[in-house]
Enzyme design. Structure first.
Site, PDB file in Angstrom:
ATOM      1  CG  ASP A 194      -5.597  -8.605  -2.894  1.00 36.31           C
ATOM      2  OD1 ASP A 194      -4.670  -8.876  -2.104  1.00 36.31           O
ATOM      3  OD2 ASP A 194      -6.381  -7.660  -2.718  1.00 36.31           O
ATOM      4  CG  HIS A 210      -2.119  -1.014   0.864  1.00 38.73           C
ATOM      5  ND1 HIS A 210      -2.173  -2.267   1.414  1.00 38.73           N
ATOM      6  CD2 HIS A 210      -3.166  -0.941   0.008  1.00 38.73           C
ATOM      7  CE1 HIS A 210      -3.223  -2.914   0.936  1.00 38.73           C
ATOM      8  NE2 HIS A 210      -3.843  -2.130   0.085  1.00 38.73           N
ATOM      9  NE  ARG A 222     -11.864  -2.047  -3.005  1.00 41.15           N
ATOM     10  CZ  ARG A 222     -10.542  -2.223  -2.988  1.00 41.15           C
ATOM     11  NH1 ARG A 222      -9.977  -3.037  -3.865  1.00 41.15           N
ATOM     12  NH2 ARG A 222      -9.785  -1.571  -2.142  1.00 41.15           N
ATOM     13  CD  GLU A 231      -9.578  -7.913  -4.996  1.00 41.87           C
ATOM     14  OE1 GLU A 231      -8.652  -7.163  -4.692  1.00 41.87           O
ATOM     15  OE2 GLU A 231     -10.665  -7.945  -4.379  1.00 41.87           O
ATOM     16  NE  ARG A 276      -6.845   0.309  -3.500  1.00 44.63           N
ATOM     17  CZ  ARG A 276      -6.010   0.542  -4.530  1.00 44.63           C
ATOM     18  NH1 ARG A 276      -5.755   1.772  -4.892  1.00 44.63           N
ATOM     19  NH2 ARG A 276      -5.455  -0.465  -5.186  1.00 44.63           N
ATOM     20  CB  CYS A 315      -8.911  -1.634 -10.886  1.00 43.32           C
ATOM     21  SG  CYS A 315      -9.478  -2.889  -9.732  1.00 43.32           S
TER      22      CYS A 315
HETATM   23  C1  PEP Z   1      -6.043  -5.381  -6.162  1.00 47.01           C
HETATM   24  O1  PEP Z   1      -6.003  -6.272  -5.310  1.00 47.01           O
HETATM   25  O2  PEP Z   1      -5.451  -5.453  -7.263  1.00 47.01           O
HETATM   26  C2  PEP Z   1      -6.824  -4.161  -5.904  1.00 47.01           C
HETATM   27  C3  PEP Z   1      -7.016  -3.259  -6.845  1.00 47.01           C
HETATM   28  O3  PEP Z   1      -7.281  -3.985  -4.632  1.00 47.01           O
HETATM   29  P1  PEP Z   1      -6.360  -3.439  -3.411  1.00 47.01           P
HETATM   30  O4  PEP Z   1      -5.015  -3.067  -3.979  1.00 47.01           O
HETATM   31  O5  PEP Z   1      -7.079  -2.274  -2.830  1.00 47.01           O
HETATM   32  O6  PEP Z   1      -6.306  -4.629  -2.524  1.00 47.01           O
HETATM   33 MG    MG Z   2      -7.346  -6.153  -3.630  1.00 45.85          MG
END
Ligand code: PEP
Ligand code: MG
Length: 787
Positions: A704, A441, A584, A680, A548, A749
């Site tokens: 993910d 993140h 989402r 995912e 998000r 995404c």
């Molecule tokens: C992902 O998992 O690719 C996604 C877009 O969700 P996050 O990065 O918020 O887990």
């Molecule tokens: Mg994700």
């Protein structure tokens, strides 16, 4: 006669061990006192109880203490410091295993032996079992003994304490060799250099001789490296910046020299894996400075709620420590389970104090207790308690730990999402992290803000002195520390090229992205705040392809209500000028714990109750969010999508709840509302056909999906080579989704959507929408136009 004390987490276990020992002494009396458990059923150890037991066990001939593990040892050491000097002299802390040691000690004490002999017999208590089963240490270290070896003095002022020992172990493990070390001064036994706990037992002090030997393919290199490391005080000495860029075996040096030969730029796979946010940054190294914590005056919410708050903050801190994976924080981790500290804090909550106030008071008491004791070891424990105290308090109050101390290139071990959120692109030219990965993140936030970043660069970057000029290329992963004139000039030229490229891309960002074959691809932005929604608009995003919504739920004490959510989502839509908003639903759990949702600790949070699973487990909270989405969808085009869907049953349950929200809203299904799911989980990708009847679109979360397909945690820097780029197995899963989707559009995404080298492959699979960090929208549109 020598007395014995048994220190153990469990009172029944201690009693049983004593009964077993009594069997062996055949009725001869031995004094054995027990200091075990907090009560009959609660595991724990208590320094005060140990002190009392020692006093009771001493008849003037001394006492041998036998302990089980972890905090039992720490508590016994603390108890020892609290005893009178006279009694302390007569006490021996015995490192023997509890059961075997106690039996041997009881038999020996019963025979009238002195305390040192009793302790020595206890230590030898394993001998019988070892000779029967063959202990690992007794196996001949033959291969190692024949390899290269060296002896080098320890120069660290405080000897080989936790940090330099951890450095030694990390480096030794990096070689294809079996490396062993010993304290030649005390004539200690050889221990594997790969084991921190074994290295820690060597008691290497300043001036002691460290012996090292190795066998295996890289034995020579391993010994040379450990010797060189010892000569540099295992990295504790001030590092001369020039040595980092002068070439060598470590990441920073390699990247520095590579930059000088521009032909090599970007061709080294190892470097690409570290590339986390494109762009070139040049600036002085800046550190993070701790943000002061101001605990607000807040009302008491009841003992149950406050206890839960504290438990959540402790769990979040534990995850934080685990994430850093630094052995020096192990003591902090133990403190999170310290019974004395926890029962004090919980007791205060029972008396009506809020969780932050109770925690602050409990840590202050324990730290002051350590301060008052003699010896540097115990005083160090006081600073550990204070550090953990602050960390938990931050988790309780949702305060970032640290923010950059100046302008330039931030150099840090890793960044928590809260810390990454403090990075201001106006002041921070780039980010260089020892840990992390491109899908962590922290990396996503750097990309979102358009800040060039290199991650997973290894611990050596932490030695870069503040103010040293650092140049990095977040597109290739190259780093130069204190670059020479030509290297700096090369980076500047590259920065200029980037600026020009970005400028060109920005100029046409408002235009649609159409491939050379004439296929229109929607390029959206991933956003998590109003500011990012504005940035999406400015960068020509065709839509918000992923909102998000966690940003609205994290770092607060209670969930946002329907009205607050409607206001925030409406604000995003306005900032986007009415472009489609892909909301989402809450993707909580795993690395995004929520203070107000009680959750038992999970051994594998990424495989736990997260995403849609969490929402379905909290229907009231989920229903509020769905109602807010329906209301906003009445005013502006909204796509709703569910994260971490695994089974069709989960999806249909979510859709039923959406129907209920529509009924509750009372005005029918909003005309512009589309409903989709994220893909995912590999099971969802392989079973995509089963979901088709229930969705209007699919959006693939490659961050993910890659993590679960390759069994490689997305934030783990050790797994960078696995997690970087488009893996063929993930590409096949994407193909699978696209072919099962039929006329349902498929978007990507995850971070892969911004990887220019992956874009043509994604489009070839049938992906028709990409959603990326706002600052990258113009460049991704260009990549589409070139495809
Ligand atoms: C992902 O998992 O690719 C996604 C877009 O969700 P996050 O990065 O918020 O887990
Ligand atoms: Mg994700």
């Amino acid at each position: 006669m020598v007395g014995l004390v048994v220190v153990c987490h469990s009172r029944p276990l201690a009693r049983a061990a004593v009964a077993l020992a009594a069997e062996m002494t055949r009725g001869r009396p031995v004094t054995v006192e027990i200091a075990a458990g907090l009560d009959e059923d609660t595991f724990g150890t208590d320094a005060l109880a140990i002190g009392e037991a020692v006093t009771a066990a001493d008849s003037g001939d001394g006492v041998v203490i036998l302990m089980d593990l972890g905090s039992a040892v720490l508590s016994a050491e603390t108890a020892l410091e609290m005893l009178d000097d006279d009694l302390r002299e007569r006490v021996v802390l015995c490192p023997a295993p509890l059961v075997e040691g106690l039996v041997a000690a009881a038999v020996t004490a019963a025979s009238g032996a002195g305390r040192h002999e009793v302790a020595a017999e206890a230590v030898a208590g394993l001998a019988g079992k070892q000779s029967h089963l063959g202990a690992p240490d007794e196996r001949p270290p033959s291969r190692t003994a024949e390899g290269p070896s060296a002896v080098v003095p320890v120069t660290n002022p405080h000897g080989l304490h936790a940090r330099p020992a951890a450095r030694l172990v990390t480096e030794a493990r990096a070689f294809d060799a079996h490396v062993e070390v010993r304290n030649a001064t005390t004539d200690a036994a050889w221990v594997p250099a790969s084991s921190l706990t074994r290295v820690a037992t060597l008691g290497l002090l300043k001036g002691h001789e460290l012996a090292v030997r190795a066998s295996g393919r890289q034995a020579q290199e391993a010994v040379a490296r450990i010797v060189a490391l010892a000569q540099q005080s295992f990295g504790e000495a001030e590092v001369d910046a020039s040595t980092l860029s002068a070439g060598g075996a470590d990441g920073a040096a390699r990247a520095g020299s590579a930059a000088e030969t521009d032909a090599a730029a970007g061709t080294d796979g190892a470097r690409r894996e570290r590339a986390a946010s494109p762009g070139v940054a040049i600036g002085p190294a800046v550190r993070l400075r701790e943000v002061p914590i101001e605990a607000p005056q807040e009302p008491f919410r009841g003992a149950e709620a406050e206890t839960r708050r504290l438990a959540d903050a402790l769990a979040a801190t534990r995850r934080e420590i685990d994430r850093l994976r630094d052995p020096i924080f192990e003591a902090h981790r133990l403190l999170l389970e310290d019974d004395d500290l926890l029962s004090d804090a919980r007791g205060r909550i029972e008396q009506g104090e809020t969780a932050p106030a109770a925690w602050q008071a409990a840590t202050a008491r324990v730290a002051a207790g350590f301060d008052a004791l003699p010896g540097p070891y115990l005083r160090e424990r006081a600073s550990d308690v204070r550090a953990v105290g602050r960390q938990v308090l931050r988790a309780l109050l949702g305060v970032a730990a640290a923010a950059p101390d100046g302008e330039g290139v931030v150099v840090a071990a890793d960044l928590t999402p809260a810390e990454a959120a403090t990075l201001d692109p106006e002041r921070i030219a780039g980010v260089l992290l020892a840990g992390g990965s491109p899908t962590s993140h922290a990396a996503i936030l750097a990309r979102t803000r358009g800040i060039p970043a290199v991650v997973g660069a290894g611990p050596r970057v932490l030695e870069i002195p503040d103010g040293t000029l650092v140049a990095l290329d977040g597109g290739t992963g190259e780093v130069a520390v204190a670059p020479s004139g030509p290297v700096l000039a090369a980076f500047r030229a590259r920065a200029e090229q980037h600026r020009a490229r970005r400028g060109d891309a920005r100029a046409s960002a408002g235009e649609p992205a159409v491939t050379r074959a004439g296929v229109r691809i929607a390029v959206g932005a991933n956003i998590g705040s109003l500011e990012e929604a504005r940035a999406a608009s400015e960068n020509g995003a065709d839509l918000a392809g992923l909102v998000r919504t966690e940003f609205l739920f994290l770092g607060r004490e209670s969930a946002p209500g329907v009205d607050e959510q409607v206001a925030v989502y409406r604000g995003l839509a306005e900032a986007l000028g009415g472009r489609r908003l892909t909301l989402r639903t809450l993707d909580g759990g795993s690395d995004k714990p929520l203070a107000y949702l009680p959750a038992p600790p999970e051994a594998n949070p990424f495989l736990g109750v997260r995403g849609l699973r969490l929402s379905l487990a909290h229907p009231a909270l989920f229903a509020e969010q769905l109602l807010a989405v329906v209301r906003v969808a009445r005013e502006t085009p909204v796509s709703l999508m569910f994260p971490m869907v695994t089974t069709v049953a989960e999806l249909t349950a979510a859709r039923r709840m959406l129907d209920e929200a529509v009924t509750r809203d009372g005005s029918g299904v909003p005309a512009g509302l589309r409903v989709g799911m994220m893909v995912e989980v590999p099971a969802a990708a392989l079973g995509a056909a089963g979901f088709v009847p229930y969705v209007d679109f699919f959006s693939i979360g490659t961050n993910d999906l890659t993590q679960y397909t390759l069994a490689a945690e997305r934030g783990n820097p050790a797994l960078l080579p696995l997690a970087a780029g488009l893996d063929p197995a993930v590409a096949r899963l994407i193909d699978e989704v696209c072919s099962a989707a039929g006329d349902r559009p498929v978007a990507v995404c995850g971070e892969l959507a911004a990887d220019e080298s992956a874009v043509p492959r994604l489009l070839a699979s049938g992906v028709r929408q990409l959603s990326v960090a706002p600052s990258l929208v113009p460049l991704v549109k260009e990549a589409v136009r070139a495809a």
